[in-house]
Every structure is written in C-alpha cells, then in structure tokens.
Write an enzyme that holds these catalytic residues in place. Structure first.
Site, PDB file in Angstrom:
ATOM      1  N   ASN A  89       4.740  95.698  85.105  1.00  0.00           N
ATOM      2  CA  ASN A  89       4.125  96.897  84.278  1.00  0.00           C
ATOM      3  C   ASN A  89       3.052  96.320  83.228  1.00  0.00           C
ATOM      4  O   ASN A  89       2.238  97.405  83.128  1.00  0.00           O
ATOM      5  CB  ASN A  89       5.495  97.583  83.388  1.00  0.00           C
ATOM      6  CG  ASN A  89       4.595  98.559  82.669  1.00  0.00           C
ATOM      7  OD1 ASN A  89       4.322  99.738  83.089  1.00  0.00           O
ATOM      8  ND2 ASN A  89       4.519  98.550  81.388  1.00  0.00           N
ATOM      9  N   TYR A 154     -11.134  97.486  86.115  1.00  0.00           N
ATOM     10  CA  TYR A 154      -9.646  98.390  86.015  1.00  0.00           C
ATOM     11  C   TYR A 154      -9.089  98.900  87.321  1.00  0.00           C
ATOM     12  O   TYR A 154      -8.217  98.575  87.702  1.00  0.00           O
ATOM     13  CB  TYR A 154      -9.598  99.194  84.975  1.00  0.00           C
ATOM     14  CG  TYR A 154      -8.170  99.813  84.954  1.00  0.00           C
ATOM     15  CD1 TYR A 154      -7.072  99.001  84.325  1.00  0.00           C
ATOM     16  CD2 TYR A 154      -8.037 101.089  85.081  1.00  0.00           C
ATOM     17  CE1 TYR A 154      -5.935  99.683  84.033  1.00  0.00           C
ATOM     18  CE2 TYR A 154      -6.573 101.932  84.879  1.00  0.00           C
ATOM     19  CZ  TYR A 154      -5.654 100.954  84.600  1.00  0.00           C
ATOM     20  OH  TYR A 154      -4.579 101.559  84.210  1.00  0.00           O
ATOM     21  N   LYS A 158      -6.312  97.431  90.408  1.00  0.00           N
ATOM     22  CA  LYS A 158      -5.297  98.456  90.755  1.00  0.00           C
ATOM     23  C   LYS A 158      -5.338  98.466  92.063  1.00  0.00           C
ATOM     24  O   LYS A 158      -4.065  98.798  92.907  1.00  0.00           O
ATOM     25  CB  LYS A 158      -5.052  99.831  89.847  1.00  0.00           C
ATOM     26  CG  LYS A 158      -5.048  99.845  88.414  1.00  0.00           C
ATOM     27  CD  LYS A 158      -3.653  99.005  88.163  1.00  0.00           C
ATOM     28  CE  LYS A 158      -3.135  99.103  86.675  1.00  0.00           C
ATOM     29  NZ  LYS A 158      -1.954  98.478  86.326  1.00  0.00           N
TER      30      LYS A 158
END
Ligand code: NAD
Length: 246
Positions: A89, A154, A158
């Site tokens: 996470n 970012y 992902k």
C-alpha cells in the site's frame, strides 16, 4: 473472521488507507505485520493498534532496498511459519508540472511506488510458493485508468502497478498465488483533508455516489481480496472511485 490467523504484511500501514487496512485485517482475525518508513511513526501506530488488538507488530525496512525487505520478510516467515497475504500500500503522490520535472524527481516517485511494490513481492513469493499459495494485493489508483493533468510520474507508477499485477497473476497462478490491485478514487486521507471545502464540492459533484471514499471503504475490498472468498479472483484491478468520471 475471514482472515483468522492468516499472517498478513501491510506496507505503508501507519496512516491513511494502510492504517485502515491493518485495522480491518486485525478485526478479521489476522496476525498483522505492518511497515512504515520511520521508527517513530511505526511506534505511534503500533500503540494505537495495540489498544484493541494483540496480534500486531510493526517494522520499518527500506522498501527501496531489496536486501532490507528480504531480510524482514525472511524474519517474519521464520517467526510465524508462513506469509499468507502481502498488501502493498505504501506510495507517494505527485503534482509537479512537466516543465518543473527532472530525472531525479521522476525516479524518486517510481522508486517508492514501483520498486517499493516490486521488492516486497520479490521477497515474499518464495515463501508463498513453498507454503502452497498466498495473496498479493497492491494499491493502484483511478489515475491508472485516466492519467492526471500534472505529476506524470504518479500515474506512470500506477500504470506500472497494474502491469505488475496482471503479469504476475499469470506467472504466479500455477503456484496458487493470487495477485490483484485496488484502484481507489479520491479518498479521505491526510492528503485530502488539506483541500478546502469549496474545492471539494466540485469534485464530489463528479462522483455519482456523491461522496469521496473513506479509507475503510478501501480496506473492505482489501479484506475481501485477501480472504478465501476471493479464491478464484486474480489479475483484477478493482476500481473503487464511486464511478467517478474525469
Ligand atoms: P498517506 O500519505 O496517508 O500514506 C502513505 C503511506 O505510505 C504511509 O503509511 C507511509 O508510511 C508510507 N510511505 C510513504 N513514503 C514511504 C517510504 N519512503 N517508505 C516506506 N513507506 C512510505 O497516503 P494514502 O492516501 O493513505 O495512500 C496510500 C496508497 O493509496 C498510496 O499507494 C496512494 O498512491 C494510494 N491512493 C491514494 C488515494 C487518495 O485519494 N488518498 C487515491 C488513490 C490511490
């Protein structure tokens, strides 16, 4: 008690979504080992969890250093005899304009958000294979579907998390290791609490469910994907964004 006595490792477990995942796993009966970046934040979160639960400990290996992560995973496997679940996470956001980027900034985001997912997977899979299976879940993001208009490292990171997830689901399936990801939309963590109310309203209006997500919403999906209820789910990127359209 869907995770009764399952040994679960959660990275980035000291606050926000990770904190909620640790709490949910504990509520479901798991033995949880959560990671944070610093001793102080790990100790603080541990004290908080221990007010309600005993089956929890914290650690702070360097997620970007394969040897550090391997040593910690080996210690956990030795102590508890197995590692059933890895929840990847930990992550950092970014909103730098492309005109202000440099290679160092780009690498810093990729290092935590991609290598910080890859290294724990690399360290845990031999243990999972040996014990006959396991579940790996990583936190992607809605930006892995839409991109975002700044901070390109970012969404790049992902998209990479999705790539790792889908590919490793194929590679590790024969070893009975399920690999999935959860892709949250706008979620109520420290990051969002700083956004003024007048900026939040237009965001909420774009969300058909008319609210932003809570860390507990995301944690529920983690518990499901970690449990045997998800025994035939692998290679899935579960969107959890209230059907938000951007
Ligand atoms: P947060 O900043 O509250 O928590 C981040 C966690 O990552 C912390 O526990 C921290 O210890 C850990 N971390 C940060 N840097 C680290 C480092 N260098 N080494 C080890 N651990 C480190 O953020 P959050 O909103 O709870 O985000 C958690 C995950 O959810 C991230 O992967 C993030 O990209 C993703 N996500 C968040 C949102 C959102 O709206 N909050 C939306 C989509 C995806």
């Amino acid at each position: 008690m869907r995770l009764k006595d399952k040994v679960c490792v959660v990275t980035g477990g000291t606050r926000g979504i990770g904190h909620a995942i640790v709490e949910k796993f504990l509520e479901e009966g798991a033995q949880v080992i959560f990671f944070g970046s610093r001793k102080e934040t790990v100790d603080k979160a541990l004290k908080d969890f221990q007010e309600k639960y005993d089956q929890v400990e914290g650690a702070y290996p360097n997620l970007m250093d394969p040897a550090s992560v391997q040593a910690e995973m080996d210690r956990i496997a030795e102590k508890y005899g197995r590692i059933d679940v890895l929840a990847n996470n930990a992550g950092v956001a970014d909103d730098t304009s492309i005109y202000d980027y440099d290679g160092e900034k780009f690498s810093k985001i990729l290092d935590l958000n991609v290598k910080g997912v890859f290294n724990p997977i690399l360290a845990v899979v031999p243990h999972m294979k040996k014990q006959g299976g396991g579940a790996i879940i990583s936190t992607s993001s809605m930006v892995s579907k839409y991109g975002q208009p700044a901070g390109v490292a970012y969404p790049t990171s992902k998209f990479a998390v999705n790539g790792l997830t889908i590919s490793l689901a194929r590679e590790l399936g024969p070893d009975h290791i399920r690999v999935n990801a959860v892709a949250p939309g706008v979620t109520n963590t420290d990051m969002m609490k700083q956004v003024p109310k007048e900026m939040m309203e237009p965001i909420i209006q774009k969300i058909p469910l008319r609210r932003i997500g809570e860390p507990e919403d995301i944690a529920k999906a983690y518990a499901f994907l970690a449990s045997d209820e998800a025994s035939y789910i692998s290679g899935e990127i579960l969107q959890m964004d209230g059907a938000m359209l951007v």
